[in-house]
Motif scaffolding. Structure first.
Motif, PDB file in Angstrom:
ATOM      1  N   ASP A  71      19.295  28.905 -24.787  1.00 32.79           N
ATOM      2  CA  ASP A  71      18.316  29.965 -24.524  1.00 32.79           C
ATOM      3  C   ASP A  71      17.665  29.771 -23.161  1.00 32.79           C
ATOM      4  OD1 ASP A  71      18.798  31.170 -26.944  1.00 32.79           O
ATOM      5  OD2 ASP A  71      17.086  30.273 -27.970  1.00 32.79           O
ATOM      6  N   ALA A  72      17.328  28.522 -22.845  1.00 34.69           N
ATOM      7  CA  ALA A  72      16.707  28.234 -21.553  1.00 34.69           C
ATOM      8  C   ALA A  72      17.640  28.604 -20.411  1.00 34.69           C
ATOM      9  CB  ALA A  72      16.327  26.759 -21.473  1.00 34.69           C
ATOM     10  N   THR A  73      18.920  28.262 -20.547  1.00 30.22           N
ATOM     11  CA  THR A  73      19.900  28.564 -19.503  1.00 30.22           C
ATOM     12  C   THR A  73      20.012  30.062 -19.269  1.00 30.22           C
ATOM     13  OG1 THR A  73      21.168  26.576 -20.096  1.00 30.22           O
ATOM     14  CG2 THR A  73      22.291  28.253 -18.780  1.00 30.22           C
ATOM     15  N   LEU A  74      20.136  30.825 -20.341  1.00 29.25           N
ATOM     16  CA  LEU A  74      20.262  32.275 -20.210  1.00 29.25           C
ATOM     17  C   LEU A  74      19.026  32.892 -19.550  1.00 29.25           C
ATOM     18  CD1 LEU A  74      21.855  33.101 -23.699  1.00 29.25           C
ATOM     19  CD2 LEU A  74      23.010  33.010 -21.488  1.00 29.25           C
ATOM     20  N   LYS A  75      17.842  32.405 -19.901  1.00 29.65           N
ATOM     21  CA  LYS A  75      16.608  32.944 -19.321  1.00 29.65           C
ATOM     22  C   LYS A  75      16.446  32.553 -17.853  1.00 29.65           C
ATOM     23  CE  LYS A  75      14.065  33.393 -23.668  1.00 29.65           C
ATOM     24  NZ  LYS A  75      12.899  32.972 -24.484  1.00 29.65           N
ATOM     25  N   VAL A  76      16.844  31.330 -17.513  1.00 27.31           N
ATOM     26  CA  VAL A  76      16.782  30.902 -16.113  1.00 27.31           C
ATOM     27  C   VAL A  76      17.710  31.763 -15.261  1.00 27.31           C
ATOM     28  CG1 VAL A  76      17.332  29.034 -14.493  1.00 27.31           C
ATOM     29  CG2 VAL A  76      16.073  28.535 -16.598  1.00 27.31           C
ATOM     30  N   ILE A  77      18.927  31.996 -15.748  1.00 31.14           N
ATOM     31  CA  ILE A  77      19.883  32.829 -15.019  1.00 31.14           C
ATOM     32  C   ILE A  77      19.327  34.237 -14.843  1.00 31.14           C
ATOM     33  CG2 ILE A  77      22.149  33.939 -15.128  1.00 31.14           C
ATOM     34  CD1 ILE A  77      22.520  31.096 -14.476  1.00 31.14           C
ATOM     35  N   GLU A  78      18.781  34.796 -15.896  1.00 38.24           N
ATOM     36  CA  GLU A  78      18.231  36.153 -15.824  1.00 38.24           C
ATOM     37  C   GLU A  78      17.128  36.236 -14.768  1.00 38.24           C
ATOM     38  OE1 GLU A  78      16.133  39.497 -18.778  1.00 38.24           O
ATOM     39  OE2 GLU A  78      16.532  37.463 -19.488  1.00 38.24           O
ATOM     40  N   TYR A  79      16.235  35.243 -14.783  1.00 38.41           N
ATOM     41  CA  TYR A  79      15.148  35.220 -13.814  1.00 38.41           C
ATOM     42  C   TYR A  79      15.698  35.072 -12.388  1.00 38.41           C
ATOM     43  CZ  TYR A  79      11.089  33.520 -11.225  1.00 38.41           C
ATOM     44  OH  TYR A  79      10.100  33.362 -10.287  1.00 38.41           O
ATOM     45  N   ALA A  80      16.655  34.179 -12.204  1.00 41.90           N
ATOM     46  CA  ALA A  80      17.212  33.915 -10.874  1.00 41.90           C
ATOM     47  C   ALA A  80      17.915  35.145 -10.314  1.00 41.90           C
ATOM     48  CB  ALA A  80      18.177  32.736 -10.937  1.00 41.90           C
ATOM     49  N   TYR A 129      13.685  27.341  -4.394  1.00 41.52           N
ATOM     50  CA  TYR A 129      12.850  26.273  -4.938  1.00 41.52           C
ATOM     51  C   TYR A 129      11.886  26.823  -5.987  1.00 41.52           C
ATOM     52  CZ  TYR A 129       9.741  22.225  -5.128  1.00 41.52           C
ATOM     53  OH  TYR A 129       8.997  21.150  -5.557  1.00 41.52           O
ATOM     54  N   GLU A 130      11.343  28.014  -5.740  1.00 39.79           N
ATOM     55  CA  GLU A 130      10.469  28.659  -6.720  1.00 39.79           C
ATOM     56  C   GLU A 130      11.229  28.964  -8.010  1.00 39.79           C
ATOM     57  OE1 GLU A 130       7.164  29.142  -6.747  1.00 39.79           O
ATOM     58  OE2 GLU A 130       7.193  27.928  -4.919  1.00 39.79           O
ATOM     59  N   ILE A 131      12.499  29.342  -7.864  1.00 33.54           N
ATOM     60  CA  ILE A 131      13.341  29.561  -9.044  1.00 33.54           C
ATOM     61  C   ILE A 131      13.464  28.261  -9.830  1.00 33.54           C
ATOM     62  CG2 ILE A 131      15.718  30.019  -9.812  1.00 33.54           C
ATOM     63  CD1 ILE A 131      15.921  32.037  -7.489  1.00 33.54           C
ATOM     64  N   GLY A 132      13.657  27.157  -9.114  1.00 35.47           N
ATOM     65  CA  GLY A 132      13.758  25.863  -9.775  1.00 35.47           C
ATOM     66  C   GLY A 132      12.486  25.504 -10.524  1.00 35.47           C
ATOM     67  N   LYS A 133      11.338  25.769  -9.918  1.00 34.42           N
ATOM     68  CA  LYS A 133      10.065  25.466 -10.581  1.00 34.42           C
ATOM     69  C   LYS A 133       9.866  26.349 -11.811  1.00 34.42           C
ATOM     70  CE  LYS A 133       7.057  25.757  -7.201  1.00 34.42           C
ATOM     71  NZ  LYS A 133       5.716  25.607  -6.562  1.00 34.42           N
ATOM     72  N   CYS A 134      10.198  27.623 -11.689  1.00 34.67           N
ATOM     73  CA  CYS A 134      10.088  28.520 -12.840  1.00 34.67           C
ATOM     74  C   CYS A 134      11.043  28.086 -13.947  1.00 34.67           C
ATOM     75  CB  CYS A 134      10.380  29.955 -12.425  1.00 34.67           C
ATOM     76  SG  CYS A 134      10.272  31.150 -13.775  1.00 34.67           S
ATOM     77  N   ALA A 135      12.220  27.608 -13.556  1.00 39.56           N
ATOM     78  CA  ALA A 135      13.209  27.139 -14.528  1.00 39.56           C
ATOM     79  C   ALA A 135      12.647  25.995 -15.361  1.00 39.56           C
ATOM     80  CB  ALA A 135      14.482  26.697 -13.809  1.00 39.56           C
ATOM     81  N   LEU A 136      11.891  25.099 -14.728  1.00 38.37           N
ATOM     82  CA  LEU A 136      11.296  23.992 -15.463  1.00 38.37           C
ATOM     83  C   LEU A 136      10.306  24.489 -16.510  1.00 38.37           C
ATOM     84  CD1 LEU A 136      10.649  21.348 -12.648  1.00 38.37           C
ATOM     85  CD2 LEU A 136      12.614  21.554 -14.175  1.00 38.37           C
ATOM     86  N   GLU A 137       9.547  25.532 -16.179  1.00 36.41           N
ATOM     87  CA  GLU A 137       8.614  26.119 -17.143  1.00 36.41           C
ATOM     88  C   GLU A 137       9.374  26.725 -18.318  1.00 36.41           C
ATOM     89  OE1 GLU A 137       6.066  28.910 -15.234  1.00 36.41           O
ATOM     90  OE2 GLU A 137       5.310  27.475 -13.743  1.00 36.41           O
TER      91      GLU A 137
END
Length: 281
Positions: A71-80, A129-137
């Motif tokens: 779920d985290a992976t799919l949401k990170v991709i969507e955000y990115a 980098y902001e994408i990376g930080k959001c991904a951690l959240e």
């Protein structure tokens, strides 16, 4: 699409026309059985492997992933994708899933890494980098595991790799030669052949490419994490011996000394790519 095999609660292998594809569909094991038909609107994500080897890699990785990780992976991709305004390929989905899964395993051992590329990523790729930080959240929300901000860099690199880099041809050749030489040192030291289709191999090569670029440009990363370095040396002594051979090679060719952080990163990558038994990770 006809279901050929249910891989876990949320992942299945299906027939789509004349090819096999992998689909993610929440609760599929409770709603469907082998032989049932699956409509496209019931599916969250379809992965289309381009070979049987890739199909096996995808199947293994997806079937063993925890639901929170997926779920985290799919949401990170969507955000990115929304932020970089570019669609990612299937391979990036899988490499990111693999990365997050490994990061969670490291977190359980309190192993957190400061990337040697942290300064470059923050300066030259602030959006990524902001994408990376959001991904951690997102990962924390989905799994309950918290990461230091330094882990954002490694995630950002997955999306930076989508962009074609402009490199001088002489430097590019030197980088390729350096990567090839280091891979040869690892292969001979462990007396093994690499599985060039594996996630671990591709992750190692990606790291070596960035590493070689910085070495050839004369850049040095020198933020030493002594405690983690000591811990990894003890845990992976064979990788440490191999890295010392790489150290000698770099000193002879570039007159550059390997820093502790680079040593730590190399040991982790080398350990993973030389482990044949997944359960040892």
């Amino acid at each position: 699409m006809k279901i050929r095999q249910i891989l876990n609660n949320n992942v299945a292998l299906v027939e789509r026309g004349k090819i096999d594809v992998i689909v993610v569909s929440k609760g599929i094991s409770f709603r469907k059985k082998v032989g049932d038909t699956l409509e496209l609107d019931e599916v969250e994500k379809v992965f289309v492997p381009d070979s049987n080897d890739v199909l096996e890699n995808y199947s293994y990785l997806l079937s063993h992933a925890q639901q929170g990780t997926l779920d985290a992976t799919l949401k990170v991709i969507e955000y990115a994708e929304k932020n970089i305004e570019e669609k990612v390929n299937d391979y990036l989905y899988l490499t990111l899933l693999d990365h997050i899964d490994f990061a969670l395993k490291r977190a359980m051992k309190d192993q957190f890494i400061i990337s040697p590329l942290a300064w470059e990523v923050r300066k030259f790729y602030p959006k990524h980098y902001e994408i990376g930080k959001c991904a951690l959240e997102i990962i924390t929300n989905e799994t309950g595991v918290e990461f230091p901000e330094s882990e954002a860099v490694a995630i950002a690199l997955h999306f930076i790799n989508l962009q074609e880099s402009q490199v001088d041809i002489k430097d590019a050749i030197k980088v390729m030669e350096t990567v090839s030489d280091i891979l040869t040192i690892i292969r001979i030291h462990f007396q093994m052949q690499f599985d060039e289709g594996s996630m671990n191999y591709n992750r190692l090569v990606t790291h070596l490419q960035y590493f070689a670029q910085r070495i050839t440009l004369g850049e040095i990363y020198n933020s030493e994490d002594t405690e983690l370095n000591k811990q990894v040396r003890i845990m992976y002594p064979k990788a440490y011996i191999c890295v010392n051979k790489i150290r000698v090679y770099l000193l002879n060719r570039f007159q550059k000394e390997l820093t502790q952080d680079e040593e730590t990163y190399l040991m982790l990558h080398i350990h993973r790519v030389t482990q044949r038994n997944e359960s040892e990770e």
